[in-house]
Write an enzyme that holds these catalytic residues in place. Structure first.
Site, PDB file in Angstrom:
ATOM      1  N   CYS A 100       0.858  -1.189   0.000  1.00 39.55           N
ATOM      2  CA  CYS A 100       0.000   0.000   0.000  1.00 39.55           C
ATOM      3  C   CYS A 100       0.894   1.238   0.000  1.00 39.55           C
ATOM      4  CB  CYS A 100      -0.888  -0.015   1.243  1.00 39.55           C
ATOM      5  SG  CYS A 100      -1.697   1.558   1.577  1.00 39.55           S
ATOM      6  N   CYS A 104      -3.267   7.551  -1.701  1.00 39.23           N
ATOM      7  CA  CYS A 104      -4.595   7.658  -2.339  1.00 39.23           C
ATOM      8  C   CYS A 104      -5.660   8.178  -1.398  1.00 39.23           C
ATOM      9  CB  CYS A 104      -5.033   6.302  -2.864  1.00 39.23           C
ATOM     10  SG  CYS A 104      -3.704   5.235  -3.345  1.00 39.23           S
ATOM     11  N   THR A 191      -4.213   5.124   7.365  1.00 42.71           N
ATOM     12  CA  THR A 191      -3.203   4.717   6.385  1.00 42.71           C
ATOM     13  C   THR A 191      -2.223   5.856   6.119  1.00 42.71           C
ATOM     14  OG1 THR A 191      -4.754   3.205   5.328  1.00 42.71           O
ATOM     15  CG2 THR A 191      -2.901   3.940   4.002  1.00 42.71           C
ATOM     16  N   GLU A 257      -0.726   1.482   9.088  1.00 42.05           N
ATOM     17  CA  GLU A 257      -1.910   2.127   9.629  1.00 42.05           C
ATOM     18  C   GLU A 257      -1.624   2.492  11.084  1.00 42.05           C
ATOM     19  OE1 GLU A 257      -2.480  -0.391   7.391  1.00 42.05           O
ATOM     20  OE2 GLU A 257      -3.531   0.884   5.961  1.00 42.05           O
ATOM     21  N   HIS A 292     -12.659   5.774  -2.955  1.00 42.34           N
ATOM     22  CA  HIS A 292     -11.682   4.804  -2.444  1.00 42.34           C
ATOM     23  C   HIS A 292     -12.031   3.380  -2.900  1.00 42.34           C
ATOM     24  CE1 HIS A 292      -7.944   4.647  -0.422  1.00 42.34           C
ATOM     25  NE2 HIS A 292      -8.316   3.712   0.408  1.00 42.34           N
ATOM     26  N   TYR A 296      -9.393   0.765  -5.175  1.00 40.90           N
ATOM     27  CA  TYR A 296      -9.010  -0.633  -4.966  1.00 40.90           C
ATOM     28  C   TYR A 296      -9.008  -1.431  -6.272  1.00 40.90           C
ATOM     29  CZ  TYR A 296      -8.969  -0.335   0.143  1.00 40.90           C
ATOM     30  OH  TYR A 296      -8.653  -0.035   1.429  1.00 40.90           O
ATOM     31  N   CYS A 299      -5.064  -0.363  -7.093  1.00 40.75           N
ATOM     32  CA  CYS A 299      -3.933  -0.749  -6.232  1.00 40.75           C
ATOM     33  C   CYS A 299      -3.891  -2.243  -5.955  1.00 40.75           C
ATOM     34  CB  CYS A 299      -3.935   0.053  -4.938  1.00 40.75           C
ATOM     35  SG  CYS A 299      -5.084  -0.532  -3.676  1.00 40.75           S
ATOM     36  N   GLU A 447      -7.242  -5.575   4.348  1.00 40.09           N
ATOM     37  CA  GLU A 447      -7.697  -4.275   3.854  1.00 40.09           C
ATOM     38  C   GLU A 447      -8.642  -4.450   2.664  1.00 40.09           C
ATOM     39  OE1 GLU A 447      -4.933  -1.414   2.233  1.00 40.09           O
ATOM     40  OE2 GLU A 447      -5.851   0.108   3.489  1.00 40.09           O
TER      41      GLU A 447
HETATM   42 FE1  SF4 Z   1      -3.341   1.915   0.023  1.00 40.09          FE
HETATM   43 FE2  SF4 Z   1      -4.758   1.029  -2.041  1.00 40.09          FE
HETATM   44 FE3  SF4 Z   1      -5.871   2.696  -0.243  1.00 40.09          FE
HETATM   45 FE4  SF4 Z   1      -3.976   3.524  -1.987  1.00 40.09          FE
HETATM   46  S1  SF4 Z   1      -6.045   2.781  -2.476  1.00 40.09           S
HETATM   47  S2  SF4 Z   1      -4.115   4.022   0.182  1.00 40.09           S
HETATM   48  S3  SF4 Z   1      -2.647   1.750  -2.072  1.00 40.09           S
HETATM   49  S4  SF4 Z   1      -5.137   0.600   0.105  1.00 40.09           S
HETATM   50 FE    FE Z   2      -7.075   1.558   2.046  1.00 42.80          FE
END
Ligand code: SF4
Ligand code: FE
Length: 483
Positions: A100, A104, A191, A257, A292, A296, A299, A447
């Site tokens: 991660c 983001c 995060t 986190e 968000h 996902y 990422c 996550e």
């Molecule tokens: Fe982390 Fe994915 Fe959230 Fe970006 S979108 S902060 S990489 S979990």
């Molecule tokens: Fe996240």
């Protein structure tokens, strides 16, 4: 300066005076702490790739406010093309870090707060949007990393914020002053907070009038007086304190986190973006969560690419690559991973403009995307474990491998295909362990379940967006059913 170099980013973090605690002690220099550093390396990658002309199309964009070149992580999406590029950028970063990369949450918070403040001002004649734009210009100019902070501890889930026995279980306003407000509470699962210059706080659920003290959004520097950060543990985290890097699995990168306490933190007026407009807290939450959930689809897919690559590589090293069931399992992993990506791209290209002019994703498809993410990485991880064989959880340590006597036995008996050095096989197995059970499992597995909202949160949104009446009407039209 609109694009920081990795070194400038590091230097700027060193200037912060964060109050971070780890294993019961205050961390003097978070930048150089061996437990924290891999997560910082992941954020550095967001700066590093922006310097590389090869990735400029994804990483760098013109600010719609200043026209300056900025990092996409600080951008307000201006088109569906921007939304698609965001997902592609996140897949790229996942591929480069297998972790991660944290930045983001701030980007998604910017986009949610940008459009929500605009609509709040339209109703109440407030000036939140102009304030937020000023803050965002600063973020873009300084190329900052910002923690988007939404999740409150929530106490008794059956009670609203104002009904809790302890009023601090949701972050709230405790004092209003002529020059700002004082807030108290906490945010959990934060995060990247230790690698962030600022923390952008939002409410965690939609609220009613009784909860108006809890309807608050603002940003403050992460080292503001009263902010205390208690670093979250991860499985196998103390391996980062050991000599050597093999047993870490992912030697360079990670995520983190933390529990963040706001102990009577003062927020100046110019940094307040919501203050008691409880009827807009739901909009802000839905938009942040929507962005968000889209994230996902990028990422987790990038990290999935690395896990699929590791499974394929270890089958080469094990000598199983020609087995038809191995080939089929790799195909299944790819199918699942690309299905996640499909939804990430689809919710982006089906996006639409908000009243403020910025673009947001298609909410139904973004929630479908995240719902798939609560399932498919688990199956991808299961298949990776199947292909790897049990050695990835029973292998001796690097210290044993380096021992002049024991090392010989390990070299001999853990060899797979004769032409492949044993250490290479061990490295790949440790990476699979890291992604499925170790420090990175936080980001790739759990996550995937709970980040951006637990599965039921998406199902509620899917139900709200599903428009069953239209579907029923389709049937009536086909069957000539009237009324
Ligand atoms: Fe982390 Fe994915 Fe959230 Fe970006 S979108 S902060 S990489 S979990
Ligand atoms: Fe996240």
């Amino acid at each position: 300066m609109a694009l920081k170099t990795p070194q400038e980013y590091l230097d700027s973090l060193r200037k912060l005076n964060l109050e971070v605690y780890l294993f019961g002690e205050r961390v003097k220099d978070p930048v150089d702490n061996p437990i924290i550093r891999p997560s910082l390396n992941s954020v550095i990658m967001t700066y590093e790739l922006a310097q590389d002309p090869k990735y400029a199309e994804l990483m760098v964009v013109d600010s719609h406010m200043t026209g300056e070149k900025i990092n996409r992580f600080t951008h307000i999406h201006q088109s569906t093309d921007d939304l698609v590029k965001k997902v592609k950028m996140q897949r790229l970063l996942g591929q480069k870090t297998a972790a991660c990369f944290q930045r983001c949450v701030g980007m998604d918070a910017f986009n949610a707060v940008y459009s929500t403040t605009y609509e709040t001002d339209q109703k109440y004649g407030t000036e939140y949007h102009a304030r937020f734009k000023k803050f965002l210009e600063y973020v873009q100019r300084e190329d900052l990393t910002v923690d988007g902070a939404m999740t409150d501890p929530k106490g008794d889930r059956g009670l609203s914020p104002s009904q809790q026995e302890d009023p601090d279980l949701f972050l709230h306003i405790v004092e209003k002053r002529a020059d700002g407000i004082v807030v108290k509470g906490a945010k959990v699962h934060q995060t990247g907070i230790v690698n962030s210059h600022e923390v952008l706080v939002m409410p965690t659920i939609s609220m009613t009038e009784e909860d108006k003290d809890y309807a608050v959004a603002f940003s403050v520097p992460s080292d503001t007086k009263g902010i205390k950060i208690i670093y979250g543990r991860q499985s196998c985290d103390t391996r980062k304190l050991e000599e050597g890097t093999l047993d870490r699995g992912n030697p360079k990168f990670g995520g983190h986190e933390a529990l963040v306490i706001f102990d009577d933190v003062f927020v100046p007026t110019e940094r307040i973006f919501m203050c008691e407009e409880y009827d807009f807290s739901g909009m802000l939450v839905e938009r942040f969560a929507g962005f968000h959930r889209q994230s996902y689809g990028g990422c987790k897919v990038g990290v999935g690419d690395v896990l699929i690559g590791a499974a394929a590589l270890v089958s080469d090293y094990n000598g199983t690559k020609k087995a038809s069931h191995i080939k089929d399992k790799l195909i299944e992993m790819i199918h699942l991973n690309e299905t996640l990506y499909c939804a990430g791209i689809a919710c982006s290209s089906e996006g639409h403009p908000t009243v403020a002019g910025s673009y947001e994703i298609d909410m139904l498809l973004a929630n479908i995307c995240k719902q798939n993410v609560t399932r498919f990485p688990y199956e991808i991880a299961r298949l990776a474990e199947d292909i790897a064989g049990g050695l990835f959880v029973t292998m001796p340590s690097e210290k044993d491998y380096r021992d002049p006597v024991l090392g010989g036995y390990i070299e001999k008996y853990l060899k797979g295909v004769a032409s492949v050095p044993t250490i290479d096989r061990m490295k790949v197995l440790r990476l699979i362990e890291n992604l499925t059970l170790g420090t990175a499992a936080v980001g790739y597995r759990t996550e995937s379940m709970h980040g951006a909202g637990s599965p039921q949160a998406q199902r509620i949104m899917i139900s709200r967006q599903s428009n069953l009446e239209v579907k029923k009407q389709l049937v009536k039209d086909i069957l000539d059913i009237k009324g």
